[in-house]
Structure formats: C-alpha cells, structure tokens
Motif scaffolding. Structure first.
Motif, PDB file in Angstrom:
ATOM      1  N   SER A  51     -55.960  -4.240 -72.166  1.00  6.39           N
ATOM      2  CA  SER A  51     -55.171  -3.073 -71.822  1.00  6.39           C
ATOM      3  C   SER A  51     -55.316  -2.010 -72.910  1.00  6.39           C
ATOM      4  CB  SER A  51     -53.706  -3.443 -71.614  1.00  6.39           C
ATOM      5  OG  SER A  51     -53.101  -3.783 -72.827  1.00  6.39           O
ATOM      6  N   ILE A  52     -55.020  -0.792 -72.552  1.00  2.02           N
ATOM      7  CA  ILE A  52     -55.125   0.334 -73.476  1.00  2.02           C
ATOM      8  C   ILE A  52     -53.733   0.681 -73.986  1.00  2.02           C
ATOM      9  CG2 ILE A  52     -55.712   2.776 -73.693  1.00  2.02           C
ATOM     10  CD1 ILE A  52     -57.796   2.334 -71.492  1.00  2.02           C
ATOM     11  N   ARG A  53     -53.668   0.988 -75.263  1.00  6.97           N
ATOM     12  CA  ARG A  53     -52.416   1.421 -75.875  1.00  6.97           C
ATOM     13  C   ARG A  53     -52.694   2.739 -76.586  1.00  6.97           C
ATOM     14  NH1 ARG A  53     -47.853  -1.469 -77.308  1.00  6.97           N
ATOM     15  NH2 ARG A  53     -48.965  -3.287 -76.610  1.00  6.97           N
ATOM     16  N   VAL A  54     -51.799   3.687 -76.400  1.00 10.12           N
ATOM     17  CA  VAL A  54     -51.930   4.994 -77.046  1.00 10.12           C
ATOM     18  C   VAL A  54     -50.847   5.096 -78.101  1.00 10.12           C
ATOM     19  CG1 VAL A  54     -51.862   7.493 -76.722  1.00 10.12           C
ATOM     20  CG2 VAL A  54     -52.845   6.030 -74.934  1.00 10.12           C
ATOM     21  N   LEU A  55     -51.257   5.411 -79.340  1.00  4.47           N
ATOM     22  CA  LEU A  55     -50.305   5.588 -80.427  1.00  4.47           C
ATOM     23  C   LEU A  55     -50.219   7.063 -80.782  1.00  4.47           C
ATOM     24  CD1 LEU A  55     -51.236   2.593 -82.745  1.00  4.47           C
ATOM     25  CD2 LEU A  55     -49.294   2.791 -81.204  1.00  4.47           C
ATOM     26  N   ALA A  56     -48.992   7.550 -80.890  1.00  2.00           N
ATOM     27  CA  ALA A  56     -48.736   8.944 -81.233  1.00  2.00           C
ATOM     28  C   ALA A  56     -47.959   8.986 -82.537  1.00  2.00           C
ATOM     29  CB  ALA A  56     -47.941   9.617 -80.117  1.00  2.00           C
ATOM     30  N   PHE A  57     -48.046  10.131 -83.213  1.00  2.00           N
ATOM     31  CA  PHE A  57     -47.374  10.249 -84.501  1.00  2.00           C
ATOM     32  C   PHE A  57     -45.871  10.448 -84.381  1.00  2.00           C
ATOM     33  CE2 PHE A  57     -51.700  11.127 -85.881  1.00  2.00           C
ATOM     34  CZ  PHE A  57     -51.762  10.301 -86.989  1.00  2.00           C
ATOM     35  N   ASN A  58     -45.401  11.018 -83.260  1.00  2.00           N
ATOM     36  CA  ASN A  58     -43.959  11.222 -83.119  1.00  2.00           C
ATOM     37  C   ASN A  58     -43.552  11.128 -81.656  1.00  2.00           C
ATOM     38  OD1 ASN A  58     -44.323  13.875 -81.925  1.00  2.00           O
ATOM     39  ND2 ASN A  58     -44.716  14.627 -83.994  1.00  2.00           N
ATOM     40  N   VAL A  59     -42.262  11.097 -81.414  1.00  2.60           N
ATOM     41  CA  VAL A  59     -41.722  10.925 -80.067  1.00  2.60           C
ATOM     42  C   VAL A  59     -42.131  12.077 -79.152  1.00  2.60           C
ATOM     43  CG1 VAL A  59     -39.576  10.759 -78.740  1.00  2.60           C
ATOM     44  CG2 VAL A  59     -39.797   9.508 -80.888  1.00  2.60           C
ATOM     45  N   ALA A  60     -42.118  13.289 -79.686  1.00  2.00           N
ATOM     46  CA  ALA A  60     -42.488  14.446 -78.864  1.00  2.00           C
ATOM     47  C   ALA A  60     -43.934  14.340 -78.389  1.00  2.00           C
ATOM     48  CB  ALA A  60     -42.273  15.748 -79.646  1.00  2.00           C
ATOM     49  N   ALA A  61     -44.837  13.942 -79.271  1.00  2.00           N
ATOM     50  CA  ALA A  61     -46.247  13.795 -78.896  1.00  2.00           C
ATOM     51  C   ALA A  61     -46.423  12.674 -77.873  1.00  2.00           C
ATOM     52  CB  ALA A  61     -47.101  13.535 -80.137  1.00  2.00           C
ATOM     53  N   ALA A  62     -45.698  11.585 -78.052  1.00  2.00           N
ATOM     54  CA  ALA A  62     -45.778  10.476 -77.091  1.00  2.00           C
ATOM     55  C   ALA A  62     -45.282  10.916 -75.724  1.00  2.00           C
ATOM     56  CB  ALA A  62     -44.975   9.279 -77.601  1.00  2.00           C
ATOM     57  N   SER A  63     -44.181  11.634 -75.704  1.00  2.00           N
ATOM     58  CA  SER A  63     -43.616  12.125 -74.445  1.00  2.00           C
ATOM     59  C   SER A  63     -44.568  13.088 -73.747  1.00  2.00           C
ATOM     60  CB  SER A  63     -42.272  12.801 -74.719  1.00  2.00           C
ATOM     61  OG  SER A  63     -41.722  13.283 -73.532  1.00  2.00           O
ATOM     62  N   GLU A  64     -45.126  14.004 -74.515  1.00  2.00           N
ATOM     63  CA  GLU A  64     -46.077  14.968 -73.949  1.00  2.00           C
ATOM     64  C   GLU A  64     -47.298  14.248 -73.373  1.00  2.00           C
ATOM     65  OE1 GLU A  64     -48.996  18.626 -75.312  1.00  2.00           O
ATOM     66  OE2 GLU A  64     -47.278  18.119 -76.576  1.00  2.00           O
ATOM     67  N   PHE A  65     -47.793  13.238 -74.072  1.00  2.00           N
ATOM     68  CA  PHE A  65     -48.956  12.497 -73.592  1.00  2.00           C
ATOM     69  C   PHE A  65     -48.626  11.759 -72.303  1.00  2.00           C
ATOM     70  CE2 PHE A  65     -52.370   9.430 -73.462  1.00  2.00           C
ATOM     71  CZ  PHE A  65     -53.455  10.146 -73.949  1.00  2.00           C
ATOM     72  N   ARG A  66     -47.449  11.138 -72.238  1.00  2.00           N
ATOM     73  CA  ARG A  66     -47.022  10.453 -71.007  1.00  2.00           C
ATOM     74  C   ARG A  66     -46.964  11.433 -69.840  1.00  2.00           C
ATOM     75  NH1 ARG A  66     -42.850   8.541 -74.211  1.00  2.00           N
ATOM     76  NH2 ARG A  66     -43.425   6.613 -75.202  1.00  2.00           N
ATOM     77  N   ASP A  67     -46.402  12.617 -70.080  1.00  2.00           N
ATOM     78  CA  ASP A  67     -46.311  13.638 -69.023  1.00  2.00           C
ATOM     79  C   ASP A  67     -47.689  14.055 -68.536  1.00  2.00           C
ATOM     80  OD1 ASP A  67     -43.563  13.558 -69.271  1.00  2.00           O
ATOM     81  OD2 ASP A  67     -43.422  15.435 -70.421  1.00  2.00           O
ATOM     82  N   ARG A  68     -48.602  14.261 -69.448  1.00  2.00           N
ATOM     83  CA  ARG A  68     -49.964  14.660 -69.077  1.00  2.00           C
ATOM     84  C   ARG A  68     -50.661  13.562 -68.283  1.00  2.00           C
ATOM     85  NH1 ARG A  68     -52.738  17.957 -74.072  1.00  2.00           N
ATOM     86  NH2 ARG A  68     -51.174  19.597 -74.202  1.00  2.00           N
ATOM     87  N   LEU A  69     -50.474  12.321 -68.720  1.00  2.00           N
ATOM     88  CA  LEU A  69     -51.066  11.210 -67.988  1.00  2.00           C
ATOM     89  C   LEU A  69     -50.532  11.140 -66.561  1.00  2.00           C
ATOM     90  CD1 LEU A  69     -51.180   8.209 -70.499  1.00  2.00           C
ATOM     91  CD2 LEU A  69     -53.113   9.299 -69.368  1.00  2.00           C
ATOM     92  N   ALA A  70     -49.230  11.308 -66.424  1.00  2.00           N
ATOM     93  CA  ALA A  70     -48.608  11.247 -65.094  1.00  2.00           C
ATOM     94  C   ALA A  70     -49.184  12.308 -64.158  1.00  2.00           C
ATOM     95  CB  ALA A  70     -47.093  11.401 -65.223  1.00  2.00           C
ATOM     96  N   ARG A  71     -49.535  13.461 -64.711  1.00  2.00           N
ATOM     97  CA  ARG A  71     -50.081  14.548 -63.878  1.00  2.00           C
ATOM     98  C   ARG A  71     -51.531  14.308 -63.465  1.00  2.00           C
ATOM     99  NH1 ARG A  71     -47.237  17.861 -67.682  1.00  2.00           N
ATOM    100  NH2 ARG A  71     -49.187  18.338 -68.746  1.00  2.00           N
ATOM    101  N   VAL A  72     -52.301  13.608 -64.268  1.00  2.00           N
ATOM    102  CA  VAL A  72     -53.732  13.487 -63.985  1.00  2.00           C
ATOM    103  C   VAL A  72     -54.172  12.129 -63.457  1.00  2.00           C
ATOM    104  CG1 VAL A  72     -54.354  15.299 -65.626  1.00  2.00           C
ATOM    105  CG2 VAL A  72     -54.364  12.908 -66.372  1.00  2.00           C
ATOM    106  N   LEU A  73     -53.366  11.091 -63.644  1.00  2.00           N
ATOM    107  CA  LEU A  73     -53.776   9.770 -63.169  1.00  2.00           C
ATOM    108  C   LEU A  73     -53.644   9.683 -61.653  1.00  2.00           C
ATOM    109  CD1 LEU A  73     -52.291   7.217 -65.736  1.00  2.00           C
ATOM    110  CD2 LEU A  73     -54.682   7.786 -65.357  1.00  2.00           C
ATOM    111  N   PRO A  74     -54.633   9.088 -61.012  1.00  2.00           N
ATOM    112  CA  PRO A  74     -54.532   8.895 -59.559  1.00  2.00           C
ATOM    113  C   PRO A  74     -53.342   7.989 -59.219  1.00  2.00           C
ATOM    114  CG  PRO A  74     -56.765   8.457 -60.356  1.00  2.00           C
ATOM    115  CD  PRO A  74     -55.901   8.624 -61.558  1.00  2.00           C
ATOM    116  N   ALA A  75     -52.776   8.188 -58.050  1.00  2.00           N
ATOM    117  CA  ALA A  75     -51.637   7.386 -57.593  1.00  2.00           C
ATOM    118  C   ALA A  75     -52.012   5.907 -57.599  1.00  2.00           C
ATOM    119  CB  ALA A  75     -51.217   7.830 -56.202  1.00  2.00           C
ATOM    120  N   GLY A  76     -51.088   5.104 -58.060  1.00  2.00           N
ATOM    121  CA  GLY A  76     -51.276   3.663 -58.080  1.00  2.00           C
ATOM    122  C   GLY A  76     -51.941   3.131 -59.336  1.00  2.00           C
TER     123      GLY A  76
END
Length: 170
Positions: A1-26
C-alpha cells in the motif's frame, strides 16, 4: 500500500482533498498523515512494548527553550568559557537540536556538516546535556516523536521487524 507523509496537518488535508477530486470512483486513496502522527503512533507502540520510556508529550515551546538555555550555559561552563550567549545564539542552539533530531548522524557529525560558526562547537556537548535534562523532565517534544522511534529501529532489529511492512497496523 502507499502512504503519503506531509509536514503538517494543513498539507495533509489539502493532499487528501486533491486526491478525492482526481481519483476515479471506487479507487481507495492512500493513507495521508503527518510525520508527527506516524511518529506518535510508533512511540505509542514502542512504549507499550517497553522499548521506549513513557514520556509526556510537551507541546509548548517554553520548556524546550528553557532546557536549551540551561544546556548552553552548562556547556559553556564545562568548556571554561564565561561569555553569556545572546538570544540569537540560544535560538540557534534550539534549531541545532531540531536539526540533530531530524538526522541519523550524531551531533558532532551534524555540526561538522553545518555552516555554523566554529565558536559554537560547544553545541555538540550542549545537545547531550539537553537530552539528559529532557529525559530527567520526563518529556518528549515533537521532534522526538520521529527521532526516538527511528533511533530505536536502527539499533534494535526486533523493533524494526515490528513495523517493517506493517505500518497499516500501527
């Protein structure tokens, strides 16, 4: 599995949001967390196993700065120097401690690689004094949440085996 590490909570949140927008459903998104959160989980695991001491996480900067100031003063006395460090020098020492904790090399090697003025070489000894005082105070700072588990896993193959290929369970 892949794990993404971010330096702070804001960066982690932003990355999660971006992933949600671009990842195909499912498609399952990788786990996104901060370095501190994974460090906190590892510290908890190793504390439960008795491999790391149970210390209190200190989130305020006041104690860290006070321990730093005391370590610097003690190191200067030990090296027969009577000059008093200024605020900039104390700040440089606290930053040096964080730099050491972000590296796998010891304070001497980190200092040698740094661009710090050689008159600050007492930082190496002060670093050891700082750690002694920190442990005596029974605290762990944010930088320790990554540094301590990494040091433990480098020195202890059992600790390393506990998390190798198993971070999804930490």
């Amino acid at each position: 599995s892949i794990r993404v590490l971010a330096f702070n909570v804001a960066a982690a949140s932003e990355f999660r949001d971006r992933l949600a927008r671009v990842l195909p459903a499912g498609l399952v998104a990788p786990k996104v967390q901060t370095f501190n959160s994974i460090g906190h989980a590892l510290v908890g695991l190793f504390e439960k196993q008795g491999m790391l001491p149970g210390l209190q996480l200190e989130t305020s900067d006041g104690l860290r700065r006070r321990l730093g100031r005391e370590a610097v003063k003690e190191a200067l006395v030990e090296s027969d120097r009577d000059d008093a460090p200024g605020q900039d020098e104390l700040e440089a020492f606290v930053s040096f401690v964080d730099l050491v904790k972000s590296d796998i090399a010891g304070p001497g090697e980190v200092f040698a690689r740094s661009a710090l003025d050689r008159r600050l070489e007492y930082f190496v000894r002060a670093c050891a004094l700082f750690e002694r005082a920190r442990l005596k105070a029974g605290v762990r700072f944010y930088a320790d949440q990554v540094a301590e588990p990494v040091a433990l896993m480098r020195a202890n193959h059992t600790a390393l085996a506990m998390v190798t290929d198993k971070l999804d369970y930490v």
